[in-house]
Motif scaffolding. Structure first.
Motif, mmCIF file in Angstrom:
data_model
loop_
_atom_site.group_PDB
_atom_site.id
_atom_site.type_symbol
_atom_site.label_atom_id
_atom_site.label_comp_id
_atom_site.label_asym_id
_atom_site.label_seq_id
_atom_site.Cartn_x
_atom_site.Cartn_y
_atom_site.Cartn_z
ATOM 1 N N LEU A 53 -50.395 -38.974 100.796
ATOM 2 C CA LEU A 53 -50.000 -38.033 101.848
ATOM 3 C C LEU A 53 -48.741 -38.530 102.561
ATOM 4 C CD1 LEU A 53 -50.756 -35.502 103.579
ATOM 5 C CD2 LEU A 53 -52.229 -37.005 104.930
ATOM 6 N N PHE A 54 -48.620 -39.834 102.676
ATOM 7 C CA PHE A 54 -47.432 -40.434 103.302
ATOM 8 C C PHE A 54 -46.212 -40.380 102.372
ATOM 9 C CE2 PHE A 54 -44.766 -44.229 103.895
ATOM 10 C CZ PHE A 54 -44.358 -44.051 105.214
ATOM 11 N N PHE A 55 -46.399 -40.782 101.142
ATOM 12 C CA PHE A 55 -45.262 -40.916 100.227
ATOM 13 C C PHE A 55 -44.764 -39.585 99.661
ATOM 14 C CE2 PHE A 55 -46.874 -45.340 99.898
ATOM 15 C CZ PHE A 55 -45.686 -45.993 100.230
ATOM 16 N N SER A 111 -49.322 -30.673 106.461
ATOM 17 C CA SER A 111 -47.956 -30.558 105.952
ATOM 18 C C SER A 111 -46.952 -30.805 107.075
ATOM 19 C CB SER A 111 -47.731 -29.160 105.357
ATOM 20 O OG SER A 111 -48.554 -28.955 104.230
ATOM 21 N N ASP A 112 -47.449 -31.361 108.177
ATOM 22 C CA ASP A 112 -46.615 -31.578 109.359
ATOM 23 C C ASP A 112 -46.733 -33.030 109.817
ATOM 24 O OD1 ASP A 112 -45.258 -31.542 111.745
ATOM 25 O OD2 ASP A 112 -46.574 -30.105 112.735
ATOM 26 N N THR A 113 -45.663 -33.781 109.672
ATOM 27 C CA THR A 113 -45.695 -35.206 110.017
ATOM 28 C C THR A 113 -45.844 -35.454 111.520
ATOM 29 O OG1 THR A 113 -43.272 -35.278 110.102
ATOM 30 C CG2 THR A 113 -44.332 -35.874 108.014
ATOM 31 N N LYS A 114 -45.714 -34.441 112.332
ATOM 32 C CA LYS A 114 -45.856 -34.601 113.781
ATOM 33 C C LYS A 114 -47.297 -34.364 114.251
ATOM 34 C CE LYS A 114 -41.098 -33.091 114.682
ATOM 35 N NZ LYS A 114 -40.247 -32.077 115.346
ATOM 36 N N GLY A 117 -53.569 -34.717 112.585
ATOM 37 C CA GLY A 117 -54.275 -34.799 111.297
ATOM 38 C C GLY A 117 -53.517 -35.622 110.276
ATOM 39 N N TRP A 118 -52.210 -35.383 110.172
ATOM 40 C CA TRP A 118 -51.398 -36.124 109.200
ATOM 41 C C TRP A 118 -51.361 -37.604 109.559
ATOM 42 C CZ3 TRP A 118 -46.860 -39.037 109.007
ATOM 43 C CH2 TRP A 118 -46.301 -39.211 107.734
ATOM 44 N N ASN A 119 -51.130 -37.901 110.822
ATOM 45 C CA ASN A 119 -50.979 -39.295 111.245
ATOM 46 C C ASN A 119 -52.286 -40.082 111.203
ATOM 47 O OD1 ASN A 119 -48.086 -39.979 112.336
ATOM 48 N ND2 ASN A 119 -48.475 -37.870 112.929
#
Length: 224
Positions: A53-55, A111-114, A117-119
């Motif tokens: 998810l990061f890369f 789908s949002d790095t801000k 959930g993503w972080n």
């Protein structure tokens, strides 16, 4: 071959190996070790997916946008795990990153790095990978770490997983993330509720086991 086959093979092979080794070493099948070793193997796999998810966030984002335009509201198309994949694809993080494009149909924050959930997920992927391996092995190989040290490691990692999941699920409900793609109640219960519920129930068991290890200064919780 269907993607789910690789998942079942990966998880099943490692899990059964851990259980069998525990039986050979201690002559017992312990229910708590049985459950937590299964969770640890699944979590190990998910950690790898979270690292993807990061890369591969740009790939995830573009594929999600394409799916959103192509699919009608409420539809997720073919479930990712039921899609065919070659062995060459199945051994790459890039391939498994596509699961987040599908999950973004339930929660576009992936789908949002801000977003939280993503972080929280990439944080869990990188920070709980090693503790997960140590705990899975350490339940059987008691010389690996002192039981109190293993217990403290377990408390920290299992609490992080459970707390992060509760906060994530709470914000998912408060922000009504299902509105973006008009997901059905059944989709939310099975794919969002079911997956997140796993990361509440099993970490709670891990916290219990870790506490017992610290208080007894032993691995006896896995030997009865």
């Amino acid at each position: 071959m269907l993607s789910i086959f690789y998942v079942v093979f990966f998880v099943g092979t490692i899990w059964l190996g851990l259980v069998y080794n525990h039986y050979l070493k201690h002559g017992i099948i312990n229910n708590l070790q049985l459950a937590l070793s299964l969770f640890c193997v699944i979590n190990f796999m998910i950690c790898l997916w979270e690292i993807s998810l990061f890369f591969y966030i740009d790939r995830i984002k573009s594929r999600y946008e394409a799916m959103k335009k192509k699919l009608p509201k409420g539809s997720i198309g073919t479930i990712f795990l039921l899609k065919p994949a070659s062995l060459a694809s199945a051994v790459t993080l890039e391939y498994w990153s596509d699961i987040w494009s599908t999950y973004s149909l339930f929660d576009p924050s992936y789908s949002d790095t801000k977003s939280f959930g993503w972080n929280i997920d990439i944080g869990n992927g990188f920070s709980t990978l090693i503790p997960t391996i140590l705990f899975a092995v350490g339940m059987t190989e008691h010389s690996l770490l002192d039981p109190r040290v293993m217990g403290m490691l377990g408390l920290a990692s299992f609490w992080q997983e459970m707390y992060g999941t509760i906060v994530y699920f709470t914000q998912y409900i408060i922000n009504r993330q299902w509105r973006h793609h008009e997901n059905s109640l059944l989709q939310m219960v099975l794919l969002v509720g079911g997956s997140n519920g796993t990361w509440i129930v099993f970490p709670a068991m891990g916290i219990f086991a870790s506490y017992q290890m610290i208080m007894s200064n032993s691995y006896s919780i896995f030997l009865s």
